[in-house]
Design an enzyme around this catalytic site. Structure first.
Site, PDB file in Angstrom:
ATOM      1  N   GLU A 140      61.380-125.948 -72.188  1.00 38.71           N
ATOM      2  CA  GLU A 140      60.088-125.393 -72.589  1.00 38.71           C
ATOM      3  C   GLU A 140      58.991-125.572 -71.540  1.00 38.71           C
ATOM      4  OE1 GLU A 140      58.940-126.728 -76.476  1.00 38.71           O
ATOM      5  OE2 GLU A 140      60.486-125.541 -77.461  1.00 38.71           O
ATOM      6  N   GLU A 174      66.827-122.926 -79.540  1.00 43.45           N
ATOM      7  CA  GLU A 174      66.509-123.852 -80.626  1.00 43.45           C
ATOM      8  C   GLU A 174      66.101-122.996 -81.818  1.00 43.45           C
ATOM      9  OE1 GLU A 174      63.702-126.955 -79.593  1.00 43.45           O
ATOM     10  OE2 GLU A 174      64.629-127.266 -77.641  1.00 43.45           O
TER      11      GLU A 174
HETATM   12  C1  GLA Z   1      60.820-128.605 -79.010  1.00 45.93           C
HETATM   13  C2  GLA Z   1      61.761-129.379 -78.103  1.00 45.93           C
HETATM   14  C3  GLA Z   1      62.756-130.201 -78.828  1.00 45.93           C
HETATM   15  C4  GLA Z   1      62.176-130.780 -80.086  1.00 45.93           C
HETATM   16  C5  GLA Z   1      61.744-129.633 -80.944  1.00 45.93           C
HETATM   17  C6  GLA Z   1      61.331-130.023 -82.340  1.00 45.93           C
HETATM   18  O1  GLA Z   1      60.987-127.283 -79.027  1.00 45.93           O
HETATM   19  O2  GLA Z   1      62.376-128.588 -77.120  1.00 45.93           O
HETATM   20  O3  GLA Z   1      63.213-131.226 -77.985  1.00 45.93           O
HETATM   21  O4  GLA Z   1      61.123-131.608 -79.763  1.00 45.93           O
HETATM   22  O5  GLA Z   1      60.675-128.990 -80.322  1.00 45.93           O
HETATM   23  O6  GLA Z   1      60.139-130.715 -82.355  1.00 45.93           O
END
Ligand code: GLA
Ligand code: ZN
Length: 661
Positions: free
Chosen positions: A143, A297
């Site tokens: 991210e 995700e």
């Molecule tokens: C983000 C991160 C994960 C986790 C999720 C959920 O997107 O990439 O590692 O922290 O959020 O909180």
């Protein structure tokens, strides 16, 4: 090929548990698991001492269960020793305070130590895993740009900004002119005087702010490129991907970032509450590389940062199908199991805390079986759009700096409004940069194309003259590339093509509605404008709608001009019904029709993947009540194996996957 799996953190669990997890994953139909992106301290417990053994073991175990690995480079979280090596490694916020060690995603890429340690761990990992047949690819970092990470205001970043400006402008004289530095006597005489726009007594110079946004995006890209170059060299057989947060996060130029990767992806934590925002994000991610994308995700239960709200039955399946319907070729759930440790303890996994399969696991396993059945039908298919939405990051950044209205603080409002209308009409959409090749699109929409340069204006003009249909909306063409207001009537470089000038504009107080009467030739209805109204003076265009009250009563609110072989509309007001009515007319004029005929009202969504001679229709019910849809075609329900036609009923949060025959 559809990849299906989860993000797994074996480093959090006793080894004795791994085998059970692998079995359950296999039973759920998984073929891909993401590992390692948060495990730097386990991979390099002290500088230059690496420990791959545990990761080797879990990669091998999953492989034995038919599951490939996507390896994350772990540079989004670093072990505490990084702070020993550089006490200034964490980022500095806009107010000048430095982020504490803790959480994740808080390192400054201008720290020479952070860069060097990142380079070394990526190199070491690439050397070790390049030839591992179980590892199909790499997720670089995690991210980028999230939580302000792309905008660090430290002194090192400020110096890098000064160097970047020097390369861009050559002389201070050029920079002063570009920024209009005479205003408030900001006439820099030394590069070292130029600030990072930390908090001051009021707003910074718009030219400085736009360049800062560009610089920050470039800076993150440079760090990403460093990792990609290493992996391309050392692990050429494995693919590269990255997981951005939803498209509506604007700190990076996602088009340029996506160029670095073979496939780009995103992390979907919005679908359950805002399916329309998820749809937009999916379409944007498909558009960045004009190919299928991945969801790296996918939320599968309560989010730890939101009120602890469980998802209703079917919501995980629905959100996953929505992604696939828009062109996702991978769905990985975050996370495999709810954690017993750490700040995300109350973030739901597929398995609950106790590790026993429950209703979420069941839903995920059933979906896994369905996807195996759909694999052949989906192969070679993707959504195909005849409508393009122009997406200019420079415009978004500039609009964010000068919203003029509390409701416009999110610069995506302009895109959202138009997108929502098209979604309700089941019209697929691509996003394109302002200078993209537009041939092939029947309708191009430029929502608030605020920063407009000559190349973009020429591109849009050529498109219309060759027969295209264009819709430009409020605030278009007001700024040049330096974020200065143009010295010609708005919409600036597009005033000629659109045949209109903007005499005046105003933002409207919340709740203030201005009636707008649409001309009979354009549907003849009345619909209210809200938030923003421009008084238009048709020069070479016909009025399409006029204000029927308010400050600009009697004046034009929208215009249409036939230009070359095409035509162009300027819409100078905001408002859902107003935009929807005019869009309906424009779609007809441009010859755009939904890919299949379905009568269904939002929140029932219709999305189609086409290719290889097939049309696969997804009917997605985003509501908790059963909803009807009327099919204007005969089809085959690919999950039930039955023929379908006429009216079908969608269960609460239900999905139908129908091949049009
Ligand atoms: C983000 C991160 C994960 C986790 C999720 C959920 O997107 O990439 O590692 O922290 O959020 O909180
Ligand atoms: Zn910094």
């Amino acid at each position: 090929m559809i990849y299906y799996g989860a993000d797994y953190y074996p480093e959090e669990w006793p080894r004795e548990r791994w085998a059970r997890d692998a079995e359950l994953m296999q039973e759920a139909g998984f073929n891909l698991v993401r590992l390692g992106e948060l495990a730097w301290s386990r991979l390099e417990p002290e500088p230059d001492r690496y420990d791959w053994a545990w990761l080797d073991d879990i990669v091998a175990l999953l492989h034995e269960h038919g599951i490939a690995t996507l390896l994350g480079t772990p540079t989004t979280v670093a072990p505490p020793w990084i702070v020993d090596l550089d006490p200034e490694v964490t980022l500095v916020w806009e107010d000048g305070t430095r982020s504490s060690y803790g959480y994740w995603s808080n390192y400054c890429v201008s720290s020479p130590v952070f860069r060097e340690r990142s380079r070394r761990i990526v190199e070491a990992m690439a050397h070790h895993y390049a030839d591992n047949p179980a590892v199909i690819g790499w997720q670089v970092d995690n991210e980028f740009g999230v939580m302000g990470r792309a905008r660090c205001y430290c002194d090192r970043c400020r110096e890098a900004f000064q160097r970047w400006l020097r390369a861009r402008y050559g002389t201070l004289e050029a920079l002063r002119t570009a920024w209009g530095a005479t205003f408030w006597s900001h006439e820099y005489t030394d590069w070292a005087q130029i600030p990072a726009p930390r908090r001051t007594t009021g707003p910074h110079n718009p030219g400085l702010l736009l360049d800062w946004a560009r610089f920050c995006s470039d800076r993150t890209l440079e760090f990403a490129r460093m990792q990609c170059d290493i992996l391309r060299t050392l692990a050429p057989r494995q693919l590269l991907t990255h997981n951005l947060l939803a498209a509506q996060f604007t700190h990076l130029d996602n088009y340029r970032l996506s160029e670095l990767f073979d496939v780009i992806g995103w992390d979907n934590y919005v679908a359950a509450e805002h399916p329309e925002a998820a749809a937009l994000s999916h379409d944007a991610f498909r558009s960045y590389k004009r190919r299928s994308f991945w969801v790296l995700e996918q939320q599968c239960g309560a989010k730890f940062w939101a009120p602890y709200a469980a998802l209703p039955r079917g919501a995980v399946r629905l959100a996953s199908y929505q992604g696939i319907a828009h062109g996702a070729d991978a769905i990985l759930f975050f996370r495999w199991r709810s954690g017993l440790i750490g700040a995300e303890q109350y973030h739901a996994g597929i398995l609950p805390h106790d590790g026993r399969p429950g209703r979420t696991y069941e839903e995920v396993r059933n979906l896994g079986q369905e996807l195996i059945r759909l694999r052949a039908a989906l192969a070679g298919t993707l959504p195909r759009a005849e409508v393009a939405l122009v997406l200019s990051y420079e415009s978004l950044w500039a609009l964010e700096q000068q919203p003029h209205h509390a409701a416009l603080g999110d610069p995506w409002r302009y895109h959202d409004g138009v997108y929502r209308c098209l979604l309700e009409q089941h019209i697929p959409v691509d996003f394109v940069p302002p200078v993209a090749d537009l041939t092939g699109y029947r309708l191009v929409i430029a929502p608030a194309l605020f920063v407009l340069d000559a190349r973009a204006a020429e591109n849009l003009t050529r498109y219309v003259e060759a027969g295209g249909t264009l819709l430009a909306t409020v605030r278009t063409g007001q700024k040049d590339a330096h974020n200065r207001v143009v010295d010609v009537p708005f919409p600036g470089l597009l005033a000629g093509l659109l045949g209109v000038t903007v005499r005046e504009f105003t933002s409207c107080p919340a709740g203030d509605l201005t009636p707008v009467a649409i001309a009979p030739a354009w549907g003849g209805e009345e619909a209210p404008a809200d938030t923003w109204c421009e008084w238009l003076e048709p020069v070479e265009a016909e009025p399409v709608a006029r204000y029927a009250g308010g400050l600009y009563a009697g004046e034009a609110a929208a215009t249409w001009r036939q230009a070359g072989r095409g035509g162009a509309m300027y819409l100078g007001a905001m408002g859902h019904a107003l935009t929807a009515r005019l869009l309906e007319q424009l779609l007809v004029r441009a010859g755009v029709r939904p890919p299949v005929e379905v009568e269904a009202a939002w929140p029932v969504e219709v999305a189609v993947r086409e290719g290889a001679g097939r049309r696969i229709v997804f009917l997605l019910n985003h509501s908790g009540e059963a909803r009807p849809a009327r099919l204007g075609f005969r089809g085959r329900d690919l999950l039930q194996g039955a023929d379908v036609a006429g009216t079908v009923e969608l269960a609460p949060f239900g999905v139908l996957v129908v091949e049009a025959l």
